[in-house]
Design a protein around this motif. Sequence first.
Motif, mmCIF file in Angstrom:
data_model
loop_
_atom_site.group_PDB
_atom_site.id
_atom_site.type_symbol
_atom_site.label_atom_id
_atom_site.label_comp_id
_atom_site.label_asym_id
_atom_site.label_seq_id
_atom_site.Cartn_x
_atom_site.Cartn_y
_atom_site.Cartn_z
ATOM 1 N N ILE A 129 -6.056 2.676 -1.604
ATOM 2 C CA ILE A 129 -5.288 3.282 -2.696
ATOM 3 C C ILE A 129 -6.055 4.436 -3.321
ATOM 4 O O ILE A 129 -5.495 5.514 -3.576
ATOM 5 C CB ILE A 129 -4.946 2.213 -3.747
ATOM 6 C CG1 ILE A 129 -3.979 1.185 -3.145
ATOM 7 C CG2 ILE A 129 -4.343 2.847 -4.992
ATOM 8 C CD1 ILE A 129 -3.728 -0.021 -4.031
ATOM 9 N N ILE A 130 -7.349 4.238 -3.575
ATOM 10 C CA ILE A 130 -8.162 5.300 -4.173
ATOM 11 C C ILE A 130 -8.254 6.502 -3.249
ATOM 12 O O ILE A 130 -8.163 7.660 -3.688
ATOM 13 C CB ILE A 130 -9.569 4.764 -4.507
ATOM 14 C CG1 ILE A 130 -9.486 3.766 -5.653
ATOM 15 C CG2 ILE A 130 -10.521 5.904 -4.868
ATOM 16 C CD1 ILE A 130 -10.802 3.109 -5.994
ATOM 17 N N LEU A 154 -15.881 -2.025 -2.861
ATOM 18 C CA LEU A 154 -14.455 -1.916 -2.545
ATOM 19 C C LEU A 154 -14.154 -2.111 -1.069
ATOM 20 O O LEU A 154 -13.001 -1.956 -0.654
ATOM 21 C CB LEU A 154 -13.924 -0.552 -3.001
ATOM 22 C CG LEU A 154 -13.949 -0.317 -4.512
ATOM 23 C CD1 LEU A 154 -13.458 1.080 -4.839
ATOM 24 C CD2 LEU A 154 -13.118 -1.351 -5.241
ATOM 25 N N ILE A 175 2.598 1.851 -3.509
ATOM 26 C CA ILE A 175 1.625 2.243 -4.539
ATOM 27 C C ILE A 175 1.101 3.647 -4.295
ATOM 28 O O ILE A 175 1.046 4.488 -5.212
ATOM 29 C CB ILE A 175 0.465 1.227 -4.602
ATOM 30 C CG1 ILE A 175 0.965 -0.120 -5.104
ATOM 31 C CG2 ILE A 175 -0.657 1.745 -5.510
ATOM 32 C CD1 ILE A 175 -0.087 -1.215 -5.096
ATOM 33 N N LEU A 194 0.821 -1.208 0.000
ATOM 34 C CA LEU A 194 0.000 0.000 0.000
ATOM 35 C C LEU A 194 0.854 1.256 0.000
ATOM 36 O O LEU A 194 0.564 2.223 -0.714
ATOM 37 C CB LEU A 194 -0.928 0.000 1.216
ATOM 38 C CG LEU A 194 -2.081 -1.004 1.195
ATOM 39 C CD1 LEU A 194 -2.820 -1.002 2.533
ATOM 40 C CD2 LEU A 194 -3.059 -0.681 0.068
ATOM 41 N N THR A 249 -10.941 -4.333 0.578
ATOM 42 C CA THR A 249 -9.963 -4.429 -0.504
ATOM 43 C C THR A 249 -8.912 -3.336 -0.312
ATOM 44 O O THR A 249 -9.213 -2.259 0.220
ATOM 45 C CB THR A 249 -10.607 -4.254 -1.890
ATOM 46 O OG1 THR A 249 -11.134 -2.928 -2.006
ATOM 47 C CG2 THR A 249 -11.718 -5.268 -2.115
ATOM 48 N N HIS A 250 -7.715 -3.622 -0.760
ATOM 49 C CA HIS A 250 -6.660 -2.613 -0.697
ATOM 50 C C HIS A 250 -6.929 -1.459 -1.660
ATOM 51 O O HIS A 250 -6.423 -0.356 -1.458
ATOM 52 C CB HIS A 250 -5.309 -3.250 -1.020
ATOM 53 C CG HIS A 250 -4.774 -4.104 0.087
ATOM 54 N ND1 HIS A 250 -3.783 -5.040 -0.099
ATOM 55 C CD2 HIS A 250 -5.100 -4.165 1.408
ATOM 56 C CE1 HIS A 250 -3.507 -5.636 1.048
ATOM 57 N NE2 HIS A 250 -4.295 -5.128 1.975
ATOM 58 N N MET A 251 -7.741 -1.723 -2.675
ATOM 59 C CA MET A 251 -8.038 -0.686 -3.657
ATOM 60 C C MET A 251 -8.737 0.503 -3.004
ATOM 61 O O MET A 251 -8.551 1.645 -3.440
ATOM 62 C CB MET A 251 -8.911 -1.254 -4.776
ATOM 63 C CG MET A 251 -9.176 -0.276 -5.916
ATOM 64 S SD MET A 251 -7.657 0.319 -6.712
ATOM 65 C CE MET A 251 -7.058 -1.219 -7.433
#
Length: 278
Positions: A146-147, A138, A83, A80, A141-143
């Motif tokens: 990130i978002i 989401l 990214i 994380l 989730t790691h997304m």
Amino acid sequence: MMIESTGQKVLRVLLYVFLIIMAAIMLLPFLWMLSASLKEDRDVFTFPIQWIPSEPRWANYQDIWTRIPLLTYILNTVKLTIIVTLLQLFTSSFAAYAFAKLRFKGRNSLFLGYIATIAVPWQAYMVPQFMMLRSMGLNNTHMAIIILQAFSAFGVFMMKQFYEGVPTELCEAARIDGMTEYGIYAKIMLPLAKPSLSTLTIFTFVNTWNDFLGPYIYLTRDNLKTIQLGLRSFIGQYSSEYGLIMAGSVVTMIPVLAVFLSLQKYFVEGVASSGLKG
């Protein structure tokens, strides 16, 4: 050549002494944490403090890896952090170039509105933000993390301050030579912005690595948790094993120290060139 008077020399010595004392006070908790990580639980809070344990318990650093899936937590955090840091470097530097060197309608109003979001605490809108991301599927989730952290108003502000110090004539000359705006950004601005990019890297890396509330809200599965959540879970299960807790805390500090020490020579230059104070 100016010669310092006796009074100026005394003042400088006193200033250095004051700074050394303040630095020692700030380092004291970290030294205690390092010392406690090498002790038995019964020896952690003994008084007077034994800063150097007579029998260091190095097994604490081995046991912490087996008590909890520490490697999984660290890998999730590294993933994380890397990214998010790369995304913030790109989005902040790219948007800052537009705000600093391009002329378009509503530029100042848009920049002011974007920077004004810094004044709004995340806690004020984290509930609707969570509901929106959950509706998008989401959650867990790691997304989601990130978002949330891919864009930074502070990063745009800092990079814009640096870009404004670059002569506009340099960009104009590049445009006359036929270079596109993307080329100017990639081949001229980014190489010059190395100090500011390094400073932003440190800020973003540390904030993402130490983030607790964001992962705490969005990540509930154990295999997705970050190191901060993992240590919190360990404290909840083994609240009295202070030696292991301190050993885990020391382990989590190592990547942050490594990043800071590797980029520290650019840090002061980046802050100064970006016009940030206090």
